[in-house]
Scaffold this motif. Structure first.
Motif, short mmCIF file in Angstrom:
data_model
loop_
_atom_site.label_atom_id
_atom_site.label_comp_id
_atom_site.label_asym_id
_atom_site.label_seq_id
_atom_site.Cartn_x
_atom_site.Cartn_y
_atom_site.Cartn_z
N LEU A 1 -6.37 6.06 18.49
CA LEU A 1 -6.17 7.28 18.28
C LEU A 1 -7.50 8.16 18.79
O LEU A 1 -8.39 7.80 18.03
N ASP A 2 -7.41 9.12 19.55
CA ASP A 2 -8.34 10.10 20.17
C ASP A 2 -8.57 10.87 18.65
O ASP A 2 -7.66 10.98 17.91
N PRO A 3 -9.72 11.61 18.55
CA PRO A 3 -9.92 12.44 17.33
C PRO A 3 -8.94 13.50 16.93
O PRO A 3 -8.50 13.76 15.98
N LYS A 4 -8.49 14.11 18.15
CA LYS A 4 -7.57 15.17 17.95
C LYS A 4 -5.84 14.70 17.42
O LYS A 4 -5.65 14.95 16.37
N SER A 5 -5.52 13.59 17.93
CA SER A 5 -4.44 12.76 17.39
C SER A 5 -4.67 12.02 16.04
O SER A 5 -3.70 12.34 15.27
N SER A 6 -5.69 11.77 15.87
CA SER A 6 -6.27 11.19 14.44
C SER A 6 -5.87 12.18 13.43
O SER A 6 -5.61 12.01 12.36
N TYR A 7 -6.41 13.31 13.71
CA TYR A 7 -6.52 14.49 12.81
C TYR A 7 -5.12 14.79 12.74
O TYR A 7 -4.66 15.48 11.51
N THR A 8 -4.21 14.90 13.77
CA THR A 8 -2.97 15.53 13.41
C THR A 8 -2.25 14.63 12.69
O THR A 8 -1.34 14.93 11.88
N LEU A 9 -2.33 13.43 13.07
CA LEU A 9 -1.50 12.32 12.14
C LEU A 9 -2.05 12.48 10.43
O LEU A 9 -1.27 12.38 9.66
N VAL B 1 3.50 7.73 1.14
CA VAL B 1 2.62 7.26 2.56
C VAL B 1 1.73 6.17 2.01
O VAL B 1 1.02 6.36 1.20
N PHE B 2 2.22 4.92 2.62
CA PHE B 2 1.47 3.72 2.34
C PHE B 2 0.62 3.15 3.78
O PHE B 2 1.62 2.78 4.74
N PHE B 3 -0.45 2.97 3.66
CA PHE B 3 -1.11 2.81 4.93
C PHE B 3 -2.33 1.71 4.85
O PHE B 3 -3.08 1.75 3.59
N SER B 4 -2.43 0.68 5.52
CA SER B 4 -3.52 0.03 5.58
C SER B 4 -4.78 0.45 6.68
O SER B 4 -4.33 1.03 7.67
N THR B 5 -5.96 0.29 6.13
CA THR B 5 -7.06 0.59 7.17
C THR B 5 -8.16 -0.12 6.98
O THR B 5 -8.52 -0.58 5.99
N HIS B 6 -9.14 -0.52 8.04
CA HIS B 6 -10.31 -0.66 7.87
C HIS B 6 -11.34 0.43 7.82
O HIS B 6 -12.70 0.09 7.56
N MET C 1 -0.24 15.40 8.99
CA MET C 1 1.20 15.02 8.81
C MET C 1 1.22 14.01 7.55
O MET C 1 2.23 14.27 6.83
N MET C 2 0.34 13.33 7.49
CA MET C 2 0.47 12.50 6.33
C MET C 2 0.39 12.98 4.91
O MET C 2 0.94 13.03 4.04
N ARG C 3 -0.65 14.09 5.06
CA ARG C 3 -0.82 15.02 3.71
C ARG C 3 0.33 15.75 3.48
O ARG C 3 0.75 16.06 2.41
N GLU C 4 0.90 16.31 4.62
CA GLU C 4 2.04 17.23 4.40
C GLU C 4 3.32 16.25 3.89
O GLU C 4 4.00 16.87 2.91
N HIS C 5 3.64 15.15 4.33
CA HIS C 5 4.45 14.42 3.94
C HIS C 5 4.46 14.35 2.60
O HIS C 5 5.26 14.14 1.55
N ALA C 6 3.06 13.64 2.02
CA ALA C 6 2.83 13.39 0.69
C ALA C 6 3.18 14.47 -0.27
O ALA C 6 3.72 14.32 -1.44
N ILE D 1 3.64 1.89 -5.33
CA ILE D 1 3.13 2.77 -4.46
C ILE D 1 3.91 3.82 -4.71
O ILE D 1 4.98 3.92 -4.43
N PRO D 2 3.35 4.75 -5.40
CA PRO D 2 4.18 6.02 -5.95
C PRO D 2 4.39 7.16 -5.05
O PRO D 2 3.98 7.14 -3.93
N ASP D 3 5.48 7.80 -5.48
CA ASP D 3 5.66 9.14 -4.40
C ASP D 3 4.75 10.05 -4.50
O ASP D 3 4.04 10.09 -5.50
N GLY D 4 4.59 10.95 -3.41
CA GLY D 4 3.72 12.15 -3.69
C GLY D 4 2.32 11.79 -3.49
O GLY D 4 1.45 12.69 -3.83
N LYS D 5 1.75 10.61 -3.05
CA LYS D 5 0.51 10.30 -2.79
C LYS D 5 0.47 9.84 -1.57
O LYS D 5 1.24 9.00 -0.96
N ILE D 6 -0.85 9.67 -1.06
CA ILE D 6 -1.42 8.95 0.06
C ILE D 6 -2.00 7.49 -0.55
O ILE D 6 -2.90 7.63 -1.22
N PHE D 7 -1.43 6.54 -0.37
CA PHE D 7 -1.84 5.28 -0.96
C PHE D 7 -2.68 4.27 0.10
O PHE D 7 -2.06 4.01 1.18
N GLY D 8 -3.71 4.12 -0.01
CA GLY D 8 -4.51 3.26 0.92
C GLY D 8 -4.54 1.76 0.59
O GLY D 8 -4.68 1.53 -0.65
N PHE D 9 -4.20 1.09 1.41
CA PHE D 9 -4.31 -0.58 1.14
C PHE D 9 -5.73 -1.21 1.90
O PHE D 9 -5.34 -1.31 3.25
#
Length: 240
Positions: A163-171, A185-190, A174-179, A24-32
């Motif tokens: 998360l509600d839509p506003k908090s989901s958007y905020t997070l 940024v490594f995250f799992s999702t359905h 933040m993920m985009r800014e961090h990457a 999982i490299p730096d500078g990217k949002i990586f989905g699992f």
């Protein structure tokens, strides 16, 4: 960067993760991604040191999670798949506890707590006990705690759940800014729509084995050009 090298994990003779290799490299949002029981959470719990590794090695920014666990754990933040932690504490007590763990100075801690809890809309509830919070509020509290010490590596297991839509958007912002700052940024999702919108790269695991790793364009090129992510995902996981 997270490096997973030939990692295997078994439970009572059943292989949950088999000879997994993944960077999982730096500078990217990586989905699992993967269906239920595919090995996603098991992999994440080995990365974070919650579960021991049967075979292979995992390093986080060069630190071996087995041989140098404290050094590795200081540089990542982990959002678990359940936010039901420290329920008998008040929200502010929990966040101050996390601040103590990471030796955050009082002024920086207060500034970060204000910023994060106001961003996620839980500032007014900080003097209430976490056990009185809704699932979404608990999730926001855990996320705020994880981001409090500004870790280089984010490891997020279903972070948008509840998360509600506003908090989901905020997070997601933040993920985009961090990457964008060159962090991991490594995250799992359905939620496949989130993957299409957010991820620079993606890995798909099924039955404990890696089925695909690459960007969205590369994944779709393996299939029909007009197929959506849902169809691609179902094919890669044998329609499970």
């Amino acid at each position: 960067m997270i490096s997973i090298n030939h990692v295997t994990k078994e439970f009572a003779g059943k292989t949950a993760v088999k000879n997994l290799d993944l960077v999982i490299p730096d500078g990217k949002i990586f989905g699992f991604l993967g269906p239920n029981g595919a090995g996603k959470s098991t992999t994440i719990k080995m990365i974070t040191g919650i579960l021991p590794i049967d075979n292979g090695t995992i390093t986080v920014n060069g630190f071996d999670i087995t041989r140098e666990p404290m050094k590795a754990k200081k540089i990542f933040g982990y959002v678990p798949d359940s936010p039901d932690v420290f329920l008998r504490l008040k929200g502010i007590e929990y966040l101050n506890f996390i601040g103590d763990v990471y030796d955050l100075p009082r002024d920086i801690r207060e500034e970060k707590i204000d910023y994060l809890t106001k961003s996620f809309g839980i500032y007014e509830a900080l003097d209430d006990y976490i056990q009185t919070y809704s699932h979404g509020m608990r999730q926001k509290t855990v996320i705020s705690g994880v981001l409090l010490h500004d870790p280089d590596v984010w490891i997020l297991d279903e972070p948008l759940s509840g998360l509600d839509p506003k908090s989901s958007y905020t997070l997601k912002e933040m993920m985009r800014e961090h990457a964008a700052k060159g962090n991991t940024v490594f995250f799992s999702t359905h939620v496949l729509e989130v993957v299409e919108q957010l991820c620079d790269e993606v890995a798909i695991i099924n039955s404990g084995q890696l089925q695909f790793r690459g960007n969205m364009k590369e994944m779709k090129e393996q299939f029909e050009a007009d197929e959506n992510l849902e169809r691609v995902f179902l094919e890669l996981t044998n329609n499970e």
